[in-house]
Design a protein around this motif. Structure first.
Motif, mmCIF file in Angstrom:
data_model
loop_
_atom_site.group_PDB
_atom_site.id
_atom_site.type_symbol
_atom_site.label_atom_id
_atom_site.label_comp_id
_atom_site.label_asym_id
_atom_site.label_seq_id
_atom_site.Cartn_x
_atom_site.Cartn_y
_atom_site.Cartn_z
ATOM 1 N N LYS A 142 0.828 -1.199 0.000
ATOM 2 C CA LYS A 142 0.000 0.000 0.000
ATOM 3 C C LYS A 142 0.865 1.253 0.000
ATOM 4 O O LYS A 142 1.920 1.288 0.614
ATOM 5 C CB LYS A 142 -0.930 0.000 1.211
ATOM 6 C CG LYS A 142 -1.895 -1.181 1.207
ATOM 7 C CD LYS A 142 -2.698 -1.250 2.466
ATOM 8 C CE LYS A 142 -3.662 -2.428 2.438
ATOM 9 N NZ LYS A 142 -2.983 -3.716 2.281
ATOM 10 N N TYR A 143 0.390 2.238 -0.712
ATOM 11 C CA TYR A 143 1.113 3.511 -0.785
ATOM 12 C C TYR A 143 0.989 4.250 0.538
ATOM 13 O O TYR A 143 -0.100 4.383 1.089
ATOM 14 C CB TYR A 143 0.553 4.370 -1.909
ATOM 15 C CG TYR A 143 1.156 5.759 -1.968
ATOM 16 C CD1 TYR A 143 2.428 5.953 -2.480
ATOM 17 C CD2 TYR A 143 0.441 6.860 -1.491
ATOM 18 C CE1 TYR A 143 2.986 7.226 -2.539
ATOM 19 C CE2 TYR A 143 0.988 8.125 -1.542
ATOM 20 C CZ TYR A 143 2.267 8.301 -2.068
ATOM 21 O OH TYR A 143 2.819 9.553 -2.113
ATOM 22 N N THR A 144 2.115 4.692 1.074
ATOM 23 C CA THR A 144 2.112 5.453 2.318
ATOM 24 C C THR A 144 2.862 6.755 2.106
ATOM 25 O O THR A 144 3.742 6.852 1.238
ATOM 26 C CB THR A 144 2.759 4.664 3.468
ATOM 27 O OG1 THR A 144 4.112 4.328 3.110
ATOM 28 C CG2 THR A 144 1.984 3.386 3.765
ATOM 29 N N ILE A 145 2.536 7.745 2.909
ATOM 30 C CA ILE A 145 3.193 9.042 2.851
ATOM 31 C C ILE A 145 3.290 9.587 4.263
ATOM 32 O O ILE A 145 2.364 9.425 5.066
ATOM 33 C CB ILE A 145 2.414 10.018 1.928
ATOM 34 C CG1 ILE A 145 3.179 11.337 1.784
ATOM 35 C CG2 ILE A 145 1.010 10.247 2.424
ATOM 36 C CD1 ILE A 145 2.553 12.274 0.752
ATOM 37 N N SER A 146 4.408 10.197 4.583
ATOM 38 C CA SER A 146 4.596 10.725 5.930
ATOM 39 C C SER A 146 3.693 11.937 6.151
ATOM 40 O O SER A 146 3.270 12.606 5.206
ATOM 41 C CB SER A 146 6.059 11.126 6.142
ATOM 42 O OG SER A 146 6.398 12.250 5.342
ATOM 43 N N GLU A 147 3.414 12.232 7.419
ATOM 44 C CA GLU A 147 2.576 13.378 7.760
ATOM 45 C C GLU A 147 3.217 14.677 7.274
ATOM 46 O O GLU A 147 2.533 15.574 6.762
ATOM 47 C CB GLU A 147 2.373 13.423 9.283
ATOM 48 C CG GLU A 147 1.346 14.425 9.753
ATOM 49 C CD GLU A 147 -0.081 14.005 9.442
ATOM 50 O OE1 GLU A 147 -0.974 14.868 9.566
ATOM 51 O OE2 GLU A 147 -0.297 12.835 9.086
ATOM 52 N N THR A 203 -4.122 18.551 -1.397
ATOM 53 C CA THR A 203 -4.735 17.471 -0.623
ATOM 54 C C THR A 203 -6.149 17.835 -0.196
ATOM 55 O O THR A 203 -6.535 19.010 -0.174
ATOM 56 C CB THR A 203 -3.902 17.166 0.629
ATOM 57 O OG1 THR A 203 -3.875 18.339 1.462
ATOM 58 C CG2 THR A 203 -2.478 16.790 0.262
ATOM 59 N N PHE A 204 -6.909 16.805 0.184
ATOM 60 C CA PHE A 204 -8.268 17.038 0.681
ATOM 61 C C PHE A 204 -8.228 17.832 1.976
ATOM 62 O O PHE A 204 -9.111 18.658 2.237
ATOM 63 C CB PHE A 204 -8.977 15.693 0.907
ATOM 64 C CG PHE A 204 -10.336 15.843 1.535
ATOM 65 C CD1 PHE A 204 -11.412 16.305 0.793
ATOM 66 C CD2 PHE A 204 -10.532 15.541 2.874
ATOM 67 C CE1 PHE A 204 -12.659 16.456 1.377
ATOM 68 C CE2 PHE A 204 -11.778 15.695 3.462
ATOM 69 C CZ PHE A 204 -12.840 16.150 2.709
ATOM 70 N N ARG A 205 -7.201 17.594 2.796
ATOM 71 C CA ARG A 205 -7.090 18.313 4.067
ATOM 72 C C ARG A 205 -6.953 19.813 3.831
ATOM 73 O O ARG A 205 -7.596 20.625 4.510
ATOM 74 C CB ARG A 205 -5.891 17.799 4.870
ATOM 75 C CG ARG A 205 -5.753 18.452 6.250
ATOM 76 C CD ARG A 205 -4.495 17.971 6.945
ATOM 77 N NE ARG A 205 -4.548 16.541 7.174
ATOM 78 C CZ ARG A 205 -3.502 15.825 7.601
ATOM 79 N NH1 ARG A 205 -2.328 16.429 7.806
ATOM 80 N NH2 ARG A 205 -3.610 14.534 7.798
ATOM 81 N N LYS A 206 -6.105 20.208 2.838
ATOM 82 C CA LYS A 206 -5.933 21.621 2.521
ATOM 83 C C LYS A 206 -7.239 22.224 2.003
ATOM 84 O O LYS A 206 -7.612 23.342 2.346
ATOM 85 C CB LYS A 206 -4.818 21.786 1.484
ATOM 86 C CG LYS A 206 -3.420 21.508 2.032
ATOM 87 C CD LYS A 206 -2.962 22.635 2.945
ATOM 88 C CE LYS A 206 -1.592 22.335 3.546
ATOM 89 N NZ LYS A 206 -0.549 22.209 2.524
ATOM 90 N N TYR A 207 -7.929 21.453 1.161
ATOM 91 C CA TYR A 207 -9.208 21.930 0.627
ATOM 92 C C TYR A 207 -10.221 22.131 1.752
ATOM 93 O O TYR A 207 -10.925 23.146 1.799
ATOM 94 C CB TYR A 207 -9.755 20.924 -0.388
ATOM 95 C CG TYR A 207 -11.194 21.173 -0.769
ATOM 96 C CD1 TYR A 207 -11.545 22.172 -1.681
ATOM 97 C CD2 TYR A 207 -12.212 20.413 -0.190
ATOM 98 C CE1 TYR A 207 -12.866 22.407 -2.013
ATOM 99 C CE2 TYR A 207 -13.547 20.654 -0.513
ATOM 100 C CZ TYR A 207 -13.864 21.641 -1.428
ATOM 101 O OH TYR A 207 -15.177 21.879 -1.741
ATOM 102 N N LYS A 208 -10.270 21.170 2.684
ATOM 103 C CA LYS A 208 -11.224 21.251 3.787
ATOM 104 C C LYS A 208 -10.924 22.445 4.679
ATOM 105 O O LYS A 208 -11.830 23.168 5.109
ATOM 106 C CB LYS A 208 -11.180 19.954 4.607
ATOM 107 C CG LYS A 208 -12.197 19.901 5.737
ATOM 108 C CD LYS A 208 -12.113 18.585 6.474
ATOM 109 C CE LYS A 208 -13.109 18.547 7.622
ATOM 110 N NZ LYS A 208 -13.012 17.264 8.379
#
Length: 243
Positions: A113-118, A127-132
């Motif tokens: 699975k693709y992972t990415i650091s925080e 990212t969705f977080r930035k959009y939110k």
């Protein structure tokens, strides 16, 4: 043992239960024309299970789990092997490097699975977080811009600290403990109430700001429009409703 699947009278086809040597959870009832050659049967099956025609070996079992035949002659029609509804056609994948081998088609824990650091995720602009965060910020600013700083100041003018009151919804009774602005909650005027019963959400402290003192779960901060002051005595919990 009689087959539990009824064959359509006069129909030159058969319904077989198809299983696979590598796919333990794969089982499907598939209808085949009895006129199909073994090669055509394999061609139909590879689209459903992923095993290529050249790597596929077929075995036919009756409904008592007895092996009837190996379907090894590509030119022979399926009818040559006299299959009946309810018989099982087992696919043996002979390719050790087949996409069906290793179990990864069924066990998702085997799939990398693709992972990415925080830290790396926070650096990405799309990212969705930035959009939110942007959406929430814009909505909050817009909502606050629509509410003037003196919102409901006229209603709160008649509400005095220490007055008995009733708060909607729910006709909750209590005592007014605060009247004024509460920047942590939003523009305009607010009323702090100490309820007679534990119907509140706090003890007078909201978002780190102390507006008044009261027992835990007895405090509420509401808009003046929700508050009616007057002769609202504390209810007797033992008082029975009139019959």
């Amino acid at each position: 043992m009689a087959s539990s699947i009824q064959q359509v009278e006069g129909d030159e086809s058969v319904v077989l239960r198809v299983t696979h040597s590598n796919l333990k959870t794969f089982a499907s009832d598939i209808r085949f024309s009895l006129h199909l050659t073994v090669e055509a049967v394999k061609d139909k099956l590879w689209k459903k299970c992923g095993t290529s025609v050249n790597s596929m070996h077929l075995q036919l079992y009756d409904d008592a789990r007895n092996k009837i035949a190996d379907l090894s002659d590509h030119s022979k029609p399926l009818a040559f092997y006299s299959p009946l509804d309810g018989f099982r056609l087992h696919v043996v994948d002979l390719d050790p490097s087949s996409v069906t081998s290793g179990g990864w088609l069924e066990d998702t824990s085997l799939v990398e699975k693709y992972t990415i650091s925080e830290e790396a995720y926070n650096k990405r602009p799309d990212t969705f977080r930035k959009y939110k965060e942007k959406f929430t910020s814009q909505n909050t600013v817009t909502a606050e811009a629509k509410i003037p700083d003196d919102c409901m100041g006229d209603l709160s003018a008649d509400i005095k600290v220490g007055s008995r009151c009733e708060v909607e919804p729910g006709a909750k009774r209590g005592v007014v403990k605060f009247v004024g602005r509460a920047e942590s909650l939003g523009p305009g005027f607010w009323v702090g109430v100490q309820y007679d019963e534990p119907l509140g959400k706090h003890d007078g402290m909201v978002k780190g700001v102390r507006y008044f003192e009261c027992p835990p779960s007895h405090g509420g901060m509401v808009r003046p429009e929700k508050v009616k002051v007057g002769d609202y005595p504390e209810r007797d919990p033992f008082e029975e409703d009139e019959i």
